[in-house]
Motif scaffolding. Structure first.
Motif, PDB file in Angstrom:
ATOM      1  N   SER A  48      32.362 -20.097  17.284  1.00 35.97           N
ATOM      2  CA  SER A  48      32.666 -18.668  17.011  1.00 35.97           C
ATOM      3  C   SER A  48      32.854 -17.655  18.091  1.00 35.97           C
ATOM      4  N   SER A  60      27.693 -21.352  15.964  1.00 33.56           N
ATOM      5  CA  SER A  60      28.278 -19.879  15.671  1.00 33.56           C
ATOM      6  C   SER A  60      28.041 -19.208  16.925  1.00 33.56           C
ATOM      7  N   LEU A 101      29.856 -27.415  14.358  1.00 31.15           N
ATOM      8  CA  LEU A 101      29.934 -25.865  14.141  1.00 31.15           C
ATOM      9  C   LEU A 101      28.709 -25.168  14.901  1.00 31.15           C
ATOM     10  N   THR A 120      36.912 -20.588   7.967  1.00 28.64           N
ATOM     11  CA  THR A 120      36.032 -19.474   7.726  1.00 28.64           C
ATOM     12  C   THR A 120      35.354 -19.927   6.433  1.00 28.64           C
ATOM     13  N   LYS A 162      35.733 -20.620  14.640  1.00 28.33           N
ATOM     14  CA  LYS A 162      35.148 -20.159  13.189  1.00 28.33           C
ATOM     15  C   LYS A 162      35.209 -18.638  13.245  1.00 28.33           C
TER      16      LYS A 162
END
Length: 551
Positions: A56, A333, A331, A115, A79
């Motif tokens: 992200s 963030s 993933l 998302t 993301k």
């Protein structure tokens, strides 16, 4: 003889050079499986690594940071969180700019842009997008067309924004009454109903070409802990998982769902250790990929979550563990510093550890294969979304569908005062922490007074205030609200509870005689609940939870 051998060697060398000098990219006119393998063989370690990381970024617009990761590091996925979507215009501009940067790279491989847009409670992209009533509302109607339409509706809105991957649906079976982090995100406490509704949701979203992701494997619905803050330890056996939590996945895998998100959940009765399933080869490789024959992309839940922390390992150490466990996409963030540390460590290890490098190459091949299926043809989600597409959100007919679906999910659980049609002499008090509830309630009962429960200081005054009124209409949405509601057990007037989100708390309220479950928290769900209370509409929904079987 020697001459023939020399000629053969030269021909082999020429052929070898031709294979590796062949100029190919993502858009080459080659069958997908063959193209995937050719791309993998020609990619550098950095290019391979970029395909298995999803980062992200800070802020809500293009920055040097996110340009750096795509342009200089070949990052293959981003993301979108709520903080990236405060402006739809800026978000569309960011997506377009980053996709254009990706296209300028050697292999022109598009970015995954993901998302969490589950519908209902979890909706990371707000703006003009639609808040549907949510999965538990779909469970209350148990209508496959509703679930299909919801998936398609959400997919079409994400498509207009250039978002090509959605971490939905949540297919966790709602088995534990205290599973607060799942709650209304689940379809049902019944695994078969969950499976059927999840499949319909997937089919609807898949029609829009948005990549669907089922989560949280192997099941987050049987714990009272939240993996964002800790590692839930679930006592289920493998037989128990197959009989319950894995049923939705089996159906979805048979229908080729493209992606699965691994949950940060420990199952010591299965693999005899306290380690997240997301970091365990027993779950990612053996159970998911080998025993259940999942052929798509396995992505971790956010590795920044506390549920993923293992024995003091660094984020880079967790990332290595996740890849070796069998995950194909990681993933992470935040933060920018950790992104760099993870990248540097994994890239270094790829040069030292052939097992890790081969695992990353295999993961990258799965990711690229999925991208070729969804992001190459003319019907793909637009890589460069048009600003004018924002004007199409919400799409025509959306509001009518959402209001209809919310209305059909309303369930009368206990019925002593429905319809409630007050007389001129009745005094009514609305109690809630939602302005929306208060405003809609005043539309239906204009003479009602209102008491907000917004902080603990206001809680203690509620019983005394309620005693001044003939009828109390209470908005129940959480355990915090529940504590306030329980303070009204000795209230002598007409107590009416309108429940939003999870209705599981009814199990602790035997003294409540009028209880309506609405499941969503949007305007449509609240309006539908008041409409039933007033007697304007029926309540055809069925209660989607078997409280006696839930833990």
């Amino acid at each position: 003889m020697l001459k023939k051998i020399i000629i053969a060697i030269l021909l082999s060398a020429i052929s070898h050079i031709q294979i590796f000098s062949e100029e190919i990219d993502f858009y080459s006119d080659i069958p997908d499986a063959e193209l995937t393998q050719k791309l993998i063989k020609q990619m550098s370690n950095q290019e391979l690594l970029g395909q298995v990381l999803m980062y992200s970024y800070e802020g809500d617009r293009v920055s040097g940071e996110n340009l750096y990761w795509v342009r200089d590091k070949n990052l293959g996925a981003i993301k979108m969180f709520g903080w990236n979507a405060t402006s739809s215009y800026n978000m569309v501009n960011t997506i377009t700019r980053l996709q254009k940067e990706a296209y300028q790279l050697k292999f022109k491989i598009p970015l995954l842009v993901a998302t969490d847009q589950e519908g209902g409670w979890v909706q990371h992209i707000r703006g003009n997008t639609t808040q549907t009533p949510g999965n538990l509302s779909l469970g209350a109607t148990n209508n496959l067309i509703d679930s299909y339409t919801t998936g398609k509706l959400i997919g079409n809105e994400l498509r207009a924004l250039g978002i090509n991957m959605n971490f939905a649906p949540t297919v966790d079976v709602y088995r534990n009454k205290d599973a607060d982090v799942i709650g209304p995100r689940a379809f049902s406490s019944d695994p078969i109903e969950t499976a059927n509704l999840a499949l319909a949701f997937y089919k609807g979203m898949d029609e829009t070409r948005v990549i669907t992701t089922a989560k949280h494997f192997p099941g987050h619905g049987n714990t009272n802990k939240d993996s964002h803050g800790t590692l839930p330890i679930i006592k289920s056996t493998i037989e128990d998982l197959y009989a319950n939590d894995l049923i939705p996945y089996e159906l979805l895998f048979n229908e080729n769902i493209p992606a699965v998100m691994m949950g940060h959940l420990a199952f010591p009765n299965i693999n005899k250790e306290i380690i997240p399933a997301s970091l365990s080869p027993s779950f990612v490789t053996e159970l998911l990929k080998e025993k259940m024959n999942f052929k798509g992309v396995a992505i971790t839940d956010d590795l920044f979550m506390h549920g993923a922390r293992v024995n003091g390992l660094s984020f880079a150490g967790e990332s290595k563990l996740a890849l070796l466990a069998g995950n194909d996409l990681l993933l992470v963030s935040k933060t920018a510093r950790q992104h760099q540390l993870i990248w540097d460590e994994l890239l270094y290890l790829m040069g030292e550890d052939k097992v890790l490098k081969d695992r990353i190459a295999d993961a990258a091949s799965r990711v690229i294969s999925m991208k070729l299926k969804y992001l190459k043809d003319d019907n793909r989600v637009p890589l460069y979304p048009d600003y004018k597409s924002l004007e199409s959100i919400p799409l025509s007919g959306t509001k009518e569908f959402v209001q209809s679906q919310a209305g059909r999910s309303i369930t009368i659980v206990k019925n002593e005062k429905i319809p409630y049609i007050n007389s001129d002499d009745d005094s009514i008090l609305l109690i809630s922490n939602y302005n929306r509830f208060m405003n809609i309630g005043k539309e239906f009962y204009p003479e009602a007074k209102r008491t907000w429960i917004t902080n603990p200081e206001t809680f203690s005054n509620v019983p005394q205030t309620a005693n001044y009124f003939d009828t109390v209409v209470f908005c129940l949405t959480s355990k915090t609200n529940l504590r306030v509601l329980k303070s009204l057990e000795n209230y002598k007037g007409n107590l009416i509870v309108l429940s939003f989100l999870t209705p599981v708390y009814i199990d602790t309220l035997p003294w409540v005689k009028t209880f309506v479950a609405a499941y969503g928290q949007s305007e449509e769900s609240m309006r539908a609940a008041f409409s039933v209370l007033k007697g304007f509409t029926n309540a055809p929904g069925t209660f989607p939870l078997d409280l006696e079987k839930m833990e």
